[in-house]
Design a protein around this motif. Structure first.
Motif, PDB file in Angstrom:
ATOM      1  N   VAL A 213     -10.272 158.391  23.387  1.00 47.34           N
ATOM      2  CA  VAL A 213     -11.028 157.680  22.354  1.00 47.34           C
ATOM      3  C   VAL A 213     -10.119 156.713  21.603  1.00 47.34           C
ATOM      4  O   VAL A 213     -10.481 155.557  21.367  1.00 47.34           O
TER       5      VAL A 213
ATOM      6  N   MET B 168      -9.327 153.520  23.277  1.00 48.75           N
ATOM      7  CA  MET B 168     -10.394 152.512  23.268  1.00 48.75           C
ATOM      8  C   MET B 168     -10.106 151.430  22.236  1.00 48.75           C
ATOM      9  O   MET B 168     -10.573 150.296  22.370  1.00 48.75           O
ATOM     10  N   GLY B 169      -9.359 151.773  21.206  1.00 47.41           N
ATOM     11  CA  GLY B 169      -8.989 150.778  20.205  1.00 47.41           C
ATOM     12  C   GLY B 169      -8.160 149.650  20.801  1.00 47.41           C
ATOM     13  O   GLY B 169      -8.109 148.561  20.244  1.00 47.41           O
TER      14      GLY B 169
ATOM     15  N   TYR C  38      -8.670 148.429  23.901  1.00 48.49           N
ATOM     16  CA  TYR C  38      -9.408 147.740  24.951  1.00 48.49           C
ATOM     17  C   TYR C  38      -9.647 146.265  24.615  1.00 48.49           C
ATOM     18  O   TYR C  38      -9.564 145.402  25.481  1.00 48.49           O
ATOM     19  N   GLY C  39      -9.959 145.983  23.344  1.00 47.05           N
ATOM     20  CA  GLY C  39     -10.293 144.615  22.962  1.00 47.05           C
ATOM     21  C   GLY C  39      -9.139 143.671  23.256  1.00 47.05           C
ATOM     22  O   GLY C  39      -9.330 142.561  23.758  1.00 47.05           O
TER      23      GLY C  39
ATOM     24  N   LEU D   7      -6.710 144.281  25.409  1.00 45.06           N
ATOM     25  CA  LEU D   7      -6.344 144.328  26.827  1.00 45.06           C
ATOM     26  C   LEU D   7      -7.128 143.319  27.653  1.00 45.06           C
ATOM     27  O   LEU D   7      -6.592 142.696  28.552  1.00 45.06           O
ATOM     28  N   GLY D   8      -8.396 143.175  27.335  1.00 55.80           N
ATOM     29  CA  GLY D   8      -9.217 142.279  28.135  1.00 55.80           C
ATOM     30  C   GLY D   8      -9.733 142.961  29.391  1.00 55.80           C
ATOM     31  O   GLY D   8      -9.364 144.091  29.703  1.00 55.80           O
ATOM     32  N   TRP D   9     -10.561 142.220  30.141  1.00 58.21           N
ATOM     33  CA  TRP D   9     -11.263 142.791  31.292  1.00 58.21           C
ATOM     34  C   TRP D   9     -10.312 143.344  32.344  1.00 58.21           C
ATOM     35  O   TRP D   9      -9.289 142.744  32.647  1.00 58.21           O
ATOM     36  N   PHE D  10     -10.721 144.457  32.928  1.00 62.89           N
ATOM     37  CA  PHE D  10     -10.121 145.038  34.144  1.00 62.89           C
ATOM     38  C   PHE D  10      -8.687 145.527  33.973  1.00 62.89           C
ATOM     39  O   PHE D  10      -8.145 146.167  34.862  1.00 62.89           O
ATOM     40  N   ARG D  11      -8.008 145.224  32.842  1.00 60.46           N
ATOM     41  CA  ARG D  11      -6.619 145.654  32.715  1.00 60.46           C
ATOM     42  C   ARG D  11      -6.576 147.086  32.213  1.00 60.46           C
ATOM     43  O   ARG D  11      -7.304 147.472  31.303  1.00 60.46           O
ATOM     44  N   ARG D  12      -5.693 147.888  32.801  1.00 59.88           N
ATOM     45  CA  ARG D  12      -5.532 149.278  32.395  1.00 59.88           C
ATOM     46  C   ARG D  12      -4.620 149.363  31.184  1.00 59.88           C
ATOM     47  O   ARG D  12      -3.725 148.525  31.039  1.00 59.88           O
TER      48      ARG D  12
ATOM     49  N   ARG E 188      -8.567 155.316  16.070  1.00 55.49           N
ATOM     50  CA  ARG E 188      -8.973 154.284  17.026  1.00 55.49           C
ATOM     51  C   ARG E 188      -8.961 152.905  16.357  1.00 55.49           C
ATOM     52  O   ARG E 188      -8.490 151.931  16.942  1.00 55.49           O
TER      53      ARG E 188
ATOM     54  N   GLN F  84      -6.521 149.429  16.918  1.00 52.01           N
ATOM     55  CA  GLN F  84      -6.998 148.063  17.114  1.00 52.01           C
ATOM     56  C   GLN F  84      -6.052 147.052  16.478  1.00 52.01           C
ATOM     57  O   GLN F  84      -6.044 145.889  16.866  1.00 52.01           O
TER      58      GLN F  84
ATOM     59  N   LEU G 293     -12.538 149.146  38.961  1.00 51.95           N
ATOM     60  CA  LEU G 293     -12.114 147.936  38.242  1.00 51.95           C
ATOM     61  C   LEU G 293     -12.610 147.937  36.799  1.00 51.95           C
ATOM     62  O   LEU G 293     -11.856 147.680  35.869  1.00 51.95           O
TER      63      LEU G 293
ATOM     64  N   LYS H  82     -12.749 151.090  32.443  1.00 54.18           N
ATOM     65  CA  LYS H  82     -12.537 151.082  31.002  1.00 54.18           C
ATOM     66  C   LYS H  82     -13.756 150.506  30.280  1.00 54.18           C
ATOM     67  O   LYS H  82     -14.219 151.069  29.289  1.00 54.18           O
ATOM     68  N   GLU H  83     -14.337 149.436  30.838  1.00 54.47           N
ATOM     69  CA  GLU H  83     -15.495 148.816  30.203  1.00 54.47           C
ATOM     70  C   GLU H  83     -16.713 149.740  30.281  1.00 54.47           C
ATOM     71  O   GLU H  83     -17.470 149.864  29.310  1.00 54.47           O
TER      72      GLU H  83
ATOM     73  N   ILE I 203     -16.112 144.842  19.909  1.00 56.78           N
ATOM     74  CA  ILE I 203     -14.886 144.245  20.419  1.00 56.78           C
ATOM     75  C   ILE I 203     -15.204 143.123  21.418  1.00 56.78           C
ATOM     76  O   ILE I 203     -14.311 142.595  22.064  1.00 56.78           O
TER      77      ILE I 203
END
Lengths: 259, 493
Positions: free
Chosen positions: A101, A104-105, A107-108, A110-115, A156, A160, B202, B205-206, B220
């Motif tokens: 959880v 998840m903070g 994720y914003g 990180l951007g798409w698809f990046r772990r 979380r 961010q 892929l 996460k989303e 976000i």
């Protein structure tokens, strides 16, 4: 050397009206929130406090008016904004643990698809440590108490690493120790120049907690330094029965359609 | 809870579950080749060798379906959309029939397009009803499911009565026919499975964040609505690719059952995805095997029966949530408390004679506990079994072992500390605290005891003036793991 233009305020709301199911819940709000302040949003139940911050975050569309964050429309400011939703808004039986959880903070940013990378994990651990929940990092979220769940949400938001935070009732249903821990943390964030808006509905504690108060009852009743807002007249206006006409009109709008 | 499942604990679960399936295979084959073990073995070998092309296609198809349905189903279950899977699978039937009518043959492409369109129309209708009326999701789903399905049945019946065209096999879409899986169907399943795997790895996460906390995901900047629609599109693809094998009625079980089983076995989403896909794969192949053995019993239902059987096992024996496991855990706790109460009584007896002599007769024990000699003897046996006490050679009295003595004094200490704490810190009168302490004494961990002692200034007598014992080694393991290891100031629930 010409002086740099003053930085845009973290939050500017202009003539904002919001309607749910065509029924207005907020009328003509105009607010400019300065940077580095801890702001309490106060008002009775159904006054539109949560709705206000949801509009600011783009979760509810405005009927008219606009919101700017750091001088930009929301779409360009996502990464500078942190959010603590109401605790009841999620399913606490969801198959994730505390660390998941808090990550998840990140994720914003990180951007798409990046772990999440190592530094994201470090940041998440640091945030957990700040709220005193690091020993619970691997715990399933269903096994947390209400106060602990709130701390996880706060961690979380810390992860961010935003400049502007919206928090929806972070003190609701938490124990006294957690409440004290949260307010200390908020003051610390404020002292580091962050701007924090907190939906709150306990009037007595509001006086000690916040720098600025936003009094709301379907419209903006007052906005200013906390001690100036604590007048009988303003509180009466916020909590008193003078707004019956406004809600009657709102009902009429719902029945007859918003023009 | 401090115990969390790791792969190390999950893998044995999977293994045991998959080993159990052949047993049901034996039972299922009872009708045909049971009296003829050589025949059974022969058929098994023939299945395993994948010599028959039909078997090869069926197994490959069922395995691919198991994987894609497991992955998609996991998201349906955690997003509380299980019924949506059911509704979409029924809603595709008119599309199947329309595709058939349009192409006048059983062309996989036409049927695929028609079915996906009908499925999407179904989900859109559900959303539309929900948003524009006061009806809730369940009613909207029920409406769409039954309405579309009824139209589909009518169309299928009409097609079967048409005088022209190749109409064979259209009725197979109702219940599926794995044996008729062709290379075109298999290619479709392969593409859908690859798509599902790509999407879930892929965009893991989303998908995770939009499933757990949609408002936060939108805040976000994630296009949550778009993600949902993409998931629904993938769901429609999966369902349509599964029609040939299991039919519209049972697809939803392929989606939900392995995912629900995985949900009972793990606490993490990525493990749930892997488990659900694995279970889907295993049950898919098992279903084919059973169908091959059982004289052409239909494959689709057998896949679902295998999956449901595994769910039943997980429901009963899941390490965390299994009904039987929880019952056993409660029972073990009850027995431990009973043993500890016996220990405490022994301590009291010894204390009453100022610890002169080691042995306590069963008679004394029975008298103290106000019970029969038989009960006392049974309790004594329980202590002996757990090496907390040993029986005197004459069989009539008990002597505490070192461990028993240790635990007994801890319990009495816990009891008296707690009484003292309640009277001191909570201002409860001394005659009200005993009942509470009777329960708390069994769950206090050493860490809390340390805090209590500090708080009570290492007092040595309880509110009734009795001595609080000091057990020798305070570092013995906590009897109830995780019960009270709480490094934070206790947060109220």
């Amino acid at each position: 050397m010409t002086p740099a233009p003053p930085p845009a305020p973290p939050l500017e709301i202009h003539d904002l009206t919001v309607a749910y199911d065509r029924r207005p819940v907020l009328w003509g709000i105009d607010v400019v929130v300065p940077a580095g302040k801890l702001v309490g949003i106060i008002g009775p139940n159904g006054a539109g406090k949560s709705t206000l911050i949801k509009v600011c975050m783009g979760l509810v569309p405005p009927a008219s008016g606009w919101v700017k964050l750091f001088g930009d429309p929301l779409e360009r400011a996502h990464r500078r904004v942190g959010y603590v939703p109401q605790r009841e808004s999620v399913d606490w039986d969801f198959p994730v643990n505390v660390m998941d959880v808090v990550l998840m903070g990140r994720y914003g940013k990180l951007g798409w698809f990046r772990r999440p990378r190592r530094e994201d994990r470090e940041a998440a651990r640091a945030s957990l440590d700040k709220v005193g929940m690091l020993p619970y990092a691997n715990r399933q979220i269903a096994n947390l108490s209400g106060g602990q769940q709130q701390r996880v949400f706060l961690a979380r938001a810390l992860a961010q690493d935003s400049d502007l935070y919206f928090m929806d009732e972070p003190f609701a249903g938490v124990d006294a120790a957690t409440e004290a821990a949260i307010i200390t943390l908020l003051h610390e964030l404020r002292d580091r120049g962050k701007t924090i808006l907190v939906v709150h509905h306990d009037l007595p504690t509001a006086r000690n907690y916040f720098d600025l108060l936003m009094l709301i009852n379907m419209r903006l009743v007052g906005f200013g330094p906390t001690d100036q807002m604590f007048t009988t007249e303003l509180l009466q206006k916020t909590y008193g029965g003078r707004l019956t006409i406004l809600s009657e009109v709102a009902e009429a709008v719902r029945e007859k359609g918003y023009p | 809870m401090s115990t969390r499942p790791s792969y190390a604990r999950l893998l044995p679960c999977l293994l045991v579950l998959s080993l159990l399936l052949p047993i049901t295979a034996l039972a299922a084959s009872a009708g045909g080749s049971w009296e003829d073990p050589a025949g059974f073995l022969g058929r098994t070998l023939r299945f395993l060798s994948l010599r028959d092309p039909a078997v090869r296609f069926a197994v490959a198809g069922a395995a691919l379906l198991g994987i894609s349905c497991g992955l998609l189903g996991t998201f349906l279950v955690v997003r509380k959309l299980a019924l949506v899977g059911d509704a979409v699978s029924h809603a595709v039937l008119p599309g199947v029939a329309a595709g058939f009518l349009w192409s006048q043959t059983k062309s996989p492409v036409a049927i695929f397009v028609g079915a996906v369109l009908a499925g999407l129309l179904g989900t859109l209708t559900v959303g539309w009803i929900r948003r524009t009326t006061r009806l809730k999701e369940d009613a909207a789903l029920g409406l769409v499911l039954a309405g579309f399905y009824a139209v589909g049945i009518c169309l299928v019946t009409m097609i079967q009565r048409l005088p022209t065209g190749n109409k064979s096999g259209i009725d197979k879409f109702l219940f599926g026919q794995a044996a008729a899986i062709g290379s075109g169907d298999l290619a479709l399943m392969g593409v859908v499975t690859v798509l599902s795997i790509l999407a879930t790895t892929l965009a893991y996460k989303e998908l995770l964040i939009s499933s757990f906390d949609a408002a936060f995901a939108r805040a976000i900047g994630l296009p949550v609505r778009l993600l949902h629609e993409a998931l629904m599109l993938l769901l429609a693809f999966t369902i349509v690719s599964a029609l040939q094998a299991v039919g519209v009625v049972l697809v939803s079980a392929m989606l939900i059952t392995p995912a629900a089983t995985a949900y009972l076995l793990t606490n993490r989403l990525h493990r749930m995805l892997i488990l659900a896909a694995g279970l889907g794969l295993i049950t898919g192949i098992t279903g084919c095997f059973l169908s091959f053995l059982g004289n052409n019993l239909p494959t689709g239902p057998l896949i679902v029966v295998s999956a449901t059987f595994l769910f039943g096992l997980a429901f009963l024996f899941s390490p965390q949530q299994g009904v039987v496991v929880r019952w056993a855990r409660r029972r073990a706790r009850r027995h431990r408390v009973a043993r500890e109460n016996t220990l405490k009584t022994l301590y009291h007896v010894l204390e009453s004679r100022s610890f002169h002599g080691d042995d306590v007769s069963l008679g004394e024990l029975a008298q103290r506990r106000r019970e029969t000699l038989e009960d006392a003897a049974r309790e004594a046996q329980a202590l002996v079994r757990h090496r907390l006490a040993r029986l005197h050679p004459d069989g009539q009295s008990l002597i505490l072992t070192e461990a028993g003595r240790q635990r007994a004094s801890e319990l009495v200490r816990n009891h008296r500390l707690w009484e003292l704490y309640l009277t001191h810190a909570a201002d409860i009168s001394a005659d009200h605290v005993h009942e509470d302490a009777e329960k708390i004494e069994h769950v206090l961990g050493e860490e809390v005891v340390r805090k209590l002692e500090l708080r009570l200034n290492y007092a040595d007598t309880d509110p009734h003036g009795r001595r609080i014992p000091v057990p020798r080694a305070a570092s013995r393991p906590n009897p109830e793991p995780g019960a009270s290891r709480d490094p934070l100031p206790p947060a109220a629930p």
